[in-house]
Enzyme design. Sequence first.
Site, PDB file in Angstrom:
ATOM      1  N   GLY A 190       0.806  -1.217   0.000  1.00 63.43           N
ATOM      2  CA  GLY A 190       0.000   0.000   0.000  1.00 63.43           C
ATOM      3  C   GLY A 190       0.839   1.267   0.000  1.00 63.43           C
ATOM      4  O   GLY A 190       2.023   1.230  -0.330  1.00 63.43           O
TER       5      GLY A 190
ATOM      6  N   HIS B  40       4.115   1.460  -8.112  1.00 68.89           N
ATOM      7  CA  HIS B  40       3.086   0.419  -7.997  1.00 68.89           C
ATOM      8  C   HIS B  40       2.120   0.478  -9.183  1.00 68.89           C
ATOM      9  O   HIS B  40       1.707  -0.546  -9.714  1.00 68.89           O
ATOM     10  CB  HIS B  40       2.261   0.619  -6.714  1.00 68.89           C
ATOM     11  CG  HIS B  40       3.030   0.556  -5.447  1.00 68.89           C
ATOM     12  ND1 HIS B  40       3.211   1.652  -4.640  1.00 68.89           N
ATOM     13  CD2 HIS B  40       3.656  -0.474  -4.817  1.00 68.89           C
ATOM     14  CE1 HIS B  40       3.902   1.296  -3.560  1.00 68.89           C
ATOM     15  NE2 HIS B  40       4.195   0.020  -3.644  1.00 68.89           N
TER      16      HIS B  40
HETATM   17  P1  AMP Z   1       5.971  -2.416  -1.666  1.00 63.11           P
HETATM   18  O1  AMP Z   1       4.603  -1.849  -1.516  1.00 63.11           O
HETATM   19  O2  AMP Z   1       7.061  -1.423  -1.366  1.00 63.11           O
HETATM   20  O3  AMP Z   1       6.152  -3.741  -0.985  1.00 63.11           O
HETATM   21  O4  AMP Z   1       6.145  -2.701  -3.222  1.00 63.11           O
HETATM   22  C1  AMP Z   1       5.226  -3.508  -3.906  1.00 63.11           C
HETATM   23  C2  AMP Z   1       5.793  -3.832  -5.262  1.00 63.11           C
HETATM   24  O5  AMP Z   1       6.013  -2.617  -5.978  1.00 63.11           O
HETATM   25  C3  AMP Z   1       7.152  -4.541  -5.183  1.00 63.11           C
HETATM   26  O6  AMP Z   1       7.212  -5.542  -6.191  1.00 63.11           O
HETATM   27  C4  AMP Z   1       8.132  -3.435  -5.453  1.00 63.11           C
HETATM   28  O7  AMP Z   1       9.346  -3.867  -6.012  1.00 63.11           O
HETATM   29  C5  AMP Z   1       7.354  -2.585  -6.440  1.00 63.11           C
HETATM   30  N1  AMP Z   1       7.854  -1.218  -6.454  1.00 63.11           N
HETATM   31  C6  AMP Z   1       7.997  -0.377  -5.402  1.00 63.11           C
HETATM   32  N2  AMP Z   1       8.572   0.777  -5.796  1.00 63.11           N
HETATM   33  C7  AMP Z   1       8.817   0.660  -7.121  1.00 63.11           C
HETATM   34  C8  AMP Z   1       9.401   1.509  -8.112  1.00 63.11           C
HETATM   35  N3  AMP Z   1       9.873   2.729  -7.814  1.00 63.11           N
HETATM   36  N4  AMP Z   1       9.479   1.041  -9.375  1.00 63.11           N
HETATM   37  C9  AMP Z   1       9.027  -0.198  -9.687  1.00 63.11           C
HETATM   38  N5  AMP Z   1       8.456  -1.042  -8.809  1.00 63.11           N
HETATM   39  C10 AMP Z   1       8.358  -0.626  -7.541  1.00 63.11           C
END
Ligand code: AMP
Length: 318
Positions: free
Chosen positions: A42, A48
């Site tokens: 989230g 995301h």
């Molecule tokens: P998180 O909510 O931080 O656990 O991220 C959820 C998903 O979004 C994970 O697969 C992350 O690697 C991806 N994600 C988060 N930030 C980025 C970004 N700046 N670029 C690409 N994917 C991202």
Amino acid sequence: MIRVGSRAMASSELVATAAEVRERVAAARADGKAIGLVPTMGALHEGHLTLMRRARAESGYVVVSIFVNPTQFVAGEDFERYPRDLAGDGKLCGSVGADLILAPEVSEVYPPGDSTWVEVTGALVEGMCAPHRPGHFRGVTTVCARLFNIVRPDRAYFGEKDYQQLQVVKRMVRDLKFPLEVIPVPTVREPDGMAMSSRNAYLSPEERKAAVSLSRALFAAGDLADAGERDTHKLVAAARAVTQAEPLLRLQYLELRDAETLETVTHVERPVVLAVAALVGRARLIDNVVMVPGFSVDRIERDVYHEGDVKKGQGARR
Ligand code: AMP
């Protein structure tokens, strides 16, 4: 439908239980739709949303999970204060056409009395973030295994921003023969190059300015690699010099490793990943770039090479 001004915006359905997800997914499958899953914690941002758009383009039914997973936080980390905004996230999911949001309680994912973990071992979890966050990857693989079993997606989308996580999840899927494809999505950056992250919200304006040194450091090494430098020590030293010039950064690691096995390398002959983690104020930030010999970092960041090329050890245009 939610109406925003004159523009119609689709809304995503919100559910909290495995049973509700199973029912929706079964109906979508009966309609002949492939299922795409985007697991998140989230506090959604453009990174995301890029994963979700990719899922939307490739899968008939898109599920986004929003779950701040307690088991991947180490004691003393930011689990309690991790940003949570389900209402705002719901709107964002709707704006990119996600079909279903799964936002479960902790007890739905980890029922009382539960005692099963899923853990990848070996080189993938020995360096980089692993020693700084003991137990973190075990929490990641455990929650992903559970989410995969709840949703049973055909594809699951993960960002390259969390590079080690991506490799660990890919290994788990391969080893446990989960019937799904892990789709990596390149890192989405702010205009100044800083990787987008939910944790960037912790930064004061001054810290935010300092934090851009992380991506600058990676790109400085990338420029050197583009100019033909293949010596790991020199590439790491070039990046380190940039981070050392920024007093607000407290570096945890800066490591160059094989892009697939995450083993240490002394000379760049195959694709490698240069990864960094640092504390800036209250935030722990990570970033990385993949360097493919013969291919510039800039071009990689613009997504002109894809997964299979890493295995072949060479770049190729899409
Ligand atoms: P998180 O909510 O931080 O656990 O991220 C959820 C998903 O979004 C994970 O697969 C992350 O690697 C991806 N994600 C988060 N930030 C980025 C970004 N700046 N670029 C690409 N994917 C991202």
